[in-house]
Design an enzyme around this catalytic site. Sequence first.
Site, PDB file in Angstrom:
ATOM      1  CG  ASP A 125      -1.743   1.067   1.886  1.00  0.00           C
ATOM      2  OD1 ASP A 125      -2.101   1.787   0.270  1.00  0.00           O
ATOM      3  OD2 ASP A 125      -1.817   2.109   2.345  1.00  0.00           O
ATOM      4  CG  ASP A 172      -1.468   7.542   0.574  1.00  0.00           C
ATOM      5  OD1 ASP A 172      -0.232   7.633   0.276  1.00  0.00           O
ATOM      6  OD2 ASP A 172      -2.474   7.752  -0.091  1.00  0.00           O
ATOM      7  CG  ASN A 213      -8.026   1.554  -1.903  1.00  0.00           C
ATOM      8  OD1 ASN A 213      -8.251   1.216  -2.830  1.00  0.00           O
ATOM      9  ND2 ASN A 213      -9.245   1.630  -0.362  1.00  0.00           N
ATOM     10  CE  LYS A 238      -5.803  -1.119  -1.501  1.00  0.00           C
ATOM     11  NZ  LYS A 238      -4.050  -0.813  -0.864  1.00  0.00           N
ATOM     12  CG  ASP A 258      -1.757   2.628   6.442  1.00  0.00           C
ATOM     13  OD1 ASP A 258      -2.217   1.875   5.273  1.00  0.00           O
ATOM     14  OD2 ASP A 258      -2.163   3.388   7.182  1.00  0.00           O
TER      15      ASP A 258
END
Length: 182
Positions: free
Chosen positions: A6, A8, A50, A100, A126
Amino acid sequence: MLIILDRDGVINEYDGNYICSADEWHPIPGSIDAVARLCIAGHRIAIATNQSGIGRGYYDTDELDAMHDKMAKLVEAAGGCIDFITYCPHHPDDQCDCRKPMTGLLRQIREHFHLASLAGAIMVGDSRKDLEAADSAGCQPVLVRTGNGQDTERHLDARPIKGVRIFDNLAGFADWVIKAQL
């Protein structure tokens, strides 16, 4: 091995506010080096993120490309390479299959690398959405405590996801992968 990250809260700093420009995009200390070390150890790196800020009108794909160019150049300067980046630009209400925890982004990664499945791949995130997507796609789910990770970890007991490994940050994960020679 394929490692899916991922963005961010895993690679770059994230406090819950939208990152709308390359100037606002700042790597978490040690994350760029961690990605480079994974590459140097022979792993392929993909990013699945995302980015509903596009669907919400906060920034456009040109600005997202600038953020990803900045990230890729930093990783390359450290000796690594990001092999593939895919993102969901949709608003959460769009009911797409790529946001997601849906697995559309992971399917795109599997197809990009011409893999029959993602068995053996690791996905690092996260948020619960990352872990659920990884689990649904057959990846090993890994949680980092950066970004939303500490909050996600606090709530895992209420609805556990089987086999989740937890690390303080991406650098700790990279240390484990390299030491274990995965």
